[in-house]
Design a protein around this motif. Structure first.
Motif, PDB file in Angstrom:
ATOM      1  N   VAL A  65     -27.809  54.063  33.011  1.00 54.25           N
ATOM      2  CA  VAL A  65     -27.144  54.579  31.807  1.00 54.25           C
ATOM      3  C   VAL A  65     -26.104  53.585  31.280  1.00 54.25           C
ATOM      4  CG1 VAL A  65     -25.218  55.895  32.818  1.00 54.25           C
ATOM      5  CG2 VAL A  65     -26.347  56.754  30.787  1.00 54.25           C
ATOM      6  N   GLY A  66     -25.707  52.640  32.106  1.00 49.20           N
ATOM      7  CA  GLY A  66     -24.762  51.615  31.673  1.00 49.20           C
ATOM      8  C   GLY A  66     -23.309  52.033  31.756  1.00 49.20           C
ATOM      9  N   LEU A  67     -23.015  52.988  32.616  1.00 47.47           N
ATOM     10  CA  LEU A  67     -21.637  53.445  32.824  1.00 47.47           C
ATOM     11  C   LEU A  67     -21.342  53.466  34.318  1.00 47.47           C
ATOM     12  CD1 LEU A  67     -21.426  56.575  30.467  1.00 47.47           C
ATOM     13  CD2 LEU A  67     -20.243  54.400  30.159  1.00 47.47           C
ATOM     14  N   PRO A  68     -20.133  53.128  34.713  1.00 52.04           N
ATOM     15  CA  PRO A  68     -19.784  53.297  36.122  1.00 52.04           C
ATOM     16  C   PRO A  68     -19.641  54.783  36.446  1.00 52.04           C
ATOM     17  CG  PRO A  68     -17.877  52.544  34.872  1.00 52.04           C
ATOM     18  CD  PRO A  68     -19.048  52.542  33.929  1.00 52.04           C
ATOM     19  N   ALA A  69     -19.759  55.126  37.716  1.00 48.36           N
ATOM     20  CA  ALA A  69     -19.569  56.508  38.133  1.00 48.36           C
ATOM     21  C   ALA A  69     -18.197  56.984  37.672  1.00 48.36           C
ATOM     22  CB  ALA A  69     -19.704  56.631  39.646  1.00 48.36           C
ATOM     23  N   GLY A  70     -18.141  58.209  37.164  1.00 51.01           N
ATOM     24  CA  GLY A  70     -16.878  58.769  36.702  1.00 51.01           C
ATOM     25  C   GLY A  70     -17.025  60.211  36.264  1.00 51.01           C
ATOM     26  N   ALA A  71     -15.945  60.951  36.354  1.00 48.65           N
ATOM     27  CA  ALA A  71     -15.916  62.366  35.961  1.00 48.65           C
ATOM     28  C   ALA A  71     -15.540  62.473  34.480  1.00 48.65           C
ATOM     29  CB  ALA A  71     -14.943  63.134  36.849  1.00 48.65           C
ATOM     30  N   TYR A  72     -16.371  61.931  33.612  1.00 49.55           N
ATOM     31  CA  TYR A  72     -16.083  61.858  32.186  1.00 49.55           C
ATOM     32  C   TYR A  72     -15.977  63.243  31.542  1.00 49.55           C
ATOM     33  CZ  TYR A  72     -17.541  57.104  33.191  1.00 49.55           C
ATOM     34  OH  TYR A  72     -17.659  55.863  33.743  1.00 49.55           O
ATOM     35  N   ALA A  73     -16.908  64.129  31.838  1.00 46.73           N
ATOM     36  CA  ALA A  73     -16.884  65.466  31.231  1.00 46.73           C
ATOM     37  C   ALA A  73     -16.012  66.437  32.022  1.00 46.73           C
ATOM     38  CB  ALA A  73     -18.301  66.031  31.111  1.00 46.73           C
ATOM     39  N   SER A  74     -16.129  66.419  33.345  1.00 46.45           N
ATOM     40  CA  SER A  74     -15.425  67.428  34.144  1.00 46.45           C
ATOM     41  C   SER A  74     -13.936  67.168  34.280  1.00 46.45           C
ATOM     42  CB  SER A  74     -16.067  67.539  35.532  1.00 46.45           C
ATOM     43  OG  SER A  74     -15.946  66.322  36.238  1.00 46.45           O
ATOM     44  N   ALA A  75     -13.513  65.895  34.240  1.00 48.58           N
ATOM     45  CA  ALA A  75     -12.092  65.597  34.419  1.00 48.58           C
ATOM     46  C   ALA A  75     -11.504  64.782  33.260  1.00 48.58           C
ATOM     47  CB  ALA A  75     -11.875  64.859  35.735  1.00 48.58           C
ATOM     48  N   GLY A  76     -12.296  64.515  32.238  1.00 50.42           N
ATOM     49  CA  GLY A  76     -11.785  63.800  31.073  1.00 50.42           C
ATOM     50  C   GLY A  76     -11.489  62.325  31.302  1.00 50.42           C
ATOM     51  N   VAL A  77     -12.155  61.720  32.289  1.00 46.91           N
ATOM     52  CA  VAL A  77     -11.969  60.284  32.518  1.00 46.91           C
ATOM     53  C   VAL A  77     -12.425  59.548  31.263  1.00 46.91           C
ATOM     54  CG1 VAL A  77     -12.782  58.307  33.874  1.00 46.91           C
ATOM     55  CG2 VAL A  77     -12.224  60.461  35.013  1.00 46.91           C
ATOM     56  N   PRO A  78     -11.609  58.654  30.708  1.00 44.72           N
ATOM     57  CA  PRO A  78     -12.013  57.952  29.490  1.00 44.72           C
ATOM     58  C   PRO A  78     -13.196  57.015  29.735  1.00 44.72           C
ATOM     59  CG  PRO A  78      -9.767  57.336  30.124  1.00 44.72           C
ATOM     60  CD  PRO A  78     -10.274  58.298  31.155  1.00 44.72           C
ATOM     61  N   LEU A  79     -14.042  56.915  28.756  1.00 40.50           N
ATOM     62  CA  LEU A  79     -15.178  56.002  28.849  1.00 40.50           C
ATOM     63  C   LEU A  79     -14.676  54.562  28.876  1.00 40.50           C
ATOM     64  CD1 LEU A  79     -17.527  57.663  26.226  1.00 40.50           C
ATOM     65  CD2 LEU A  79     -17.914  57.543  28.688  1.00 40.50           C
ATOM     66  N   PRO A  80     -15.325  53.702  29.648  1.00 37.95           N
ATOM     67  CA  PRO A  80     -14.926  52.297  29.635  1.00 37.95           C
ATOM     68  C   PRO A  80     -15.139  51.719  28.240  1.00 37.95           C
ATOM     69  CG  PRO A  80     -16.764  52.670  31.150  1.00 37.95           C
ATOM     70  CD  PRO A  80     -16.445  53.967  30.508  1.00 37.95           C
ATOM     71  N   GLY A  81     -14.226  50.924  27.796  1.00 35.06           N
ATOM     72  CA  GLY A  81     -14.358  50.311  26.476  1.00 35.06           C
ATOM     73  C   GLY A  81     -14.175  51.271  25.329  1.00 35.06           C
ATOM     74  N   ALA A  82     -13.592  52.447  25.582  1.00 36.06           N
ATOM     75  CA  ALA A  82     -13.457  53.463  24.542  1.00 36.06           C
ATOM     76  C   ALA A  82     -12.641  52.981  23.352  1.00 36.06           C
ATOM     77  CB  ALA A  82     -12.844  54.738  25.122  1.00 36.06           C
TER      78      ALA A  82
END
Length: 148
Positions: A65-82
């Protein structure tokens, strides 16, 4: 997330599995975990995996998917390069330096902002070099496989 949320980059669809939430949801609307596990299960009603605890959509292949592991939806971790891609480095003095300049700049860009960085590189290079020189360098670099 809004409708303006970033989506999976065009041309990456073939890299993700058929049960990836990135095919249905904007990036940031699902979590990414390092690998499949018992903590996630395929949810037939949605067509993708969800976390058993809470039902958050989840991708289990970060490299695809081209993203590092992260809790983007469940914990609101910002997307890399946002915030968008960084500014490109200073241009080379001569057109024969464009390939290395493009490799240096584009090689360090997060997948999520690659298209924006590519556009920025093109526009920046066109301020000093002829359009055919820029296009030729872009074709060489993008076709070289050195950015993968």
């Amino acid at each position: 997330m809004t409708d303006a949320a970033p989506r999976l980059a065009p041309g990456r669809e073939h890299l993700v599995c058929g049960a990836c939430p990135s095919l249905a949801l904007p990036l940031g609307n699902f979590d990414v975990v390092p690998k499949p596990s018992k903590e996630s299960a395929y949810e037939r009603a949605h067509g993708y995996r969800v976390l058993r605890d809470g039902g958050t959509p989840v991708c289990v292949h970060p490299d695809r998917v081209g993203l590092p592991a992260g809790a983007y939806a469940s914990a609101g971790v910002p997307l890399p390069g946002a915030g968008g891609p960084a500014d490109p480095p200073p241009l080379p003095e001569a057109a024969d330096g464009l390939d290395q300049w493009l490799l240096t700049y584009l090689g360090g860009v997060e997948t999520i902002v690659f298209e924006a960085a590519l556009q920025r590189a093109h526009e920046t290079a066109a301020t000093r070099f002829a359009p055919d020189e820029v296009l030729t360098a872009l074709r060489r670099v993008l076709g070289s496989g050195r950015l993968s």
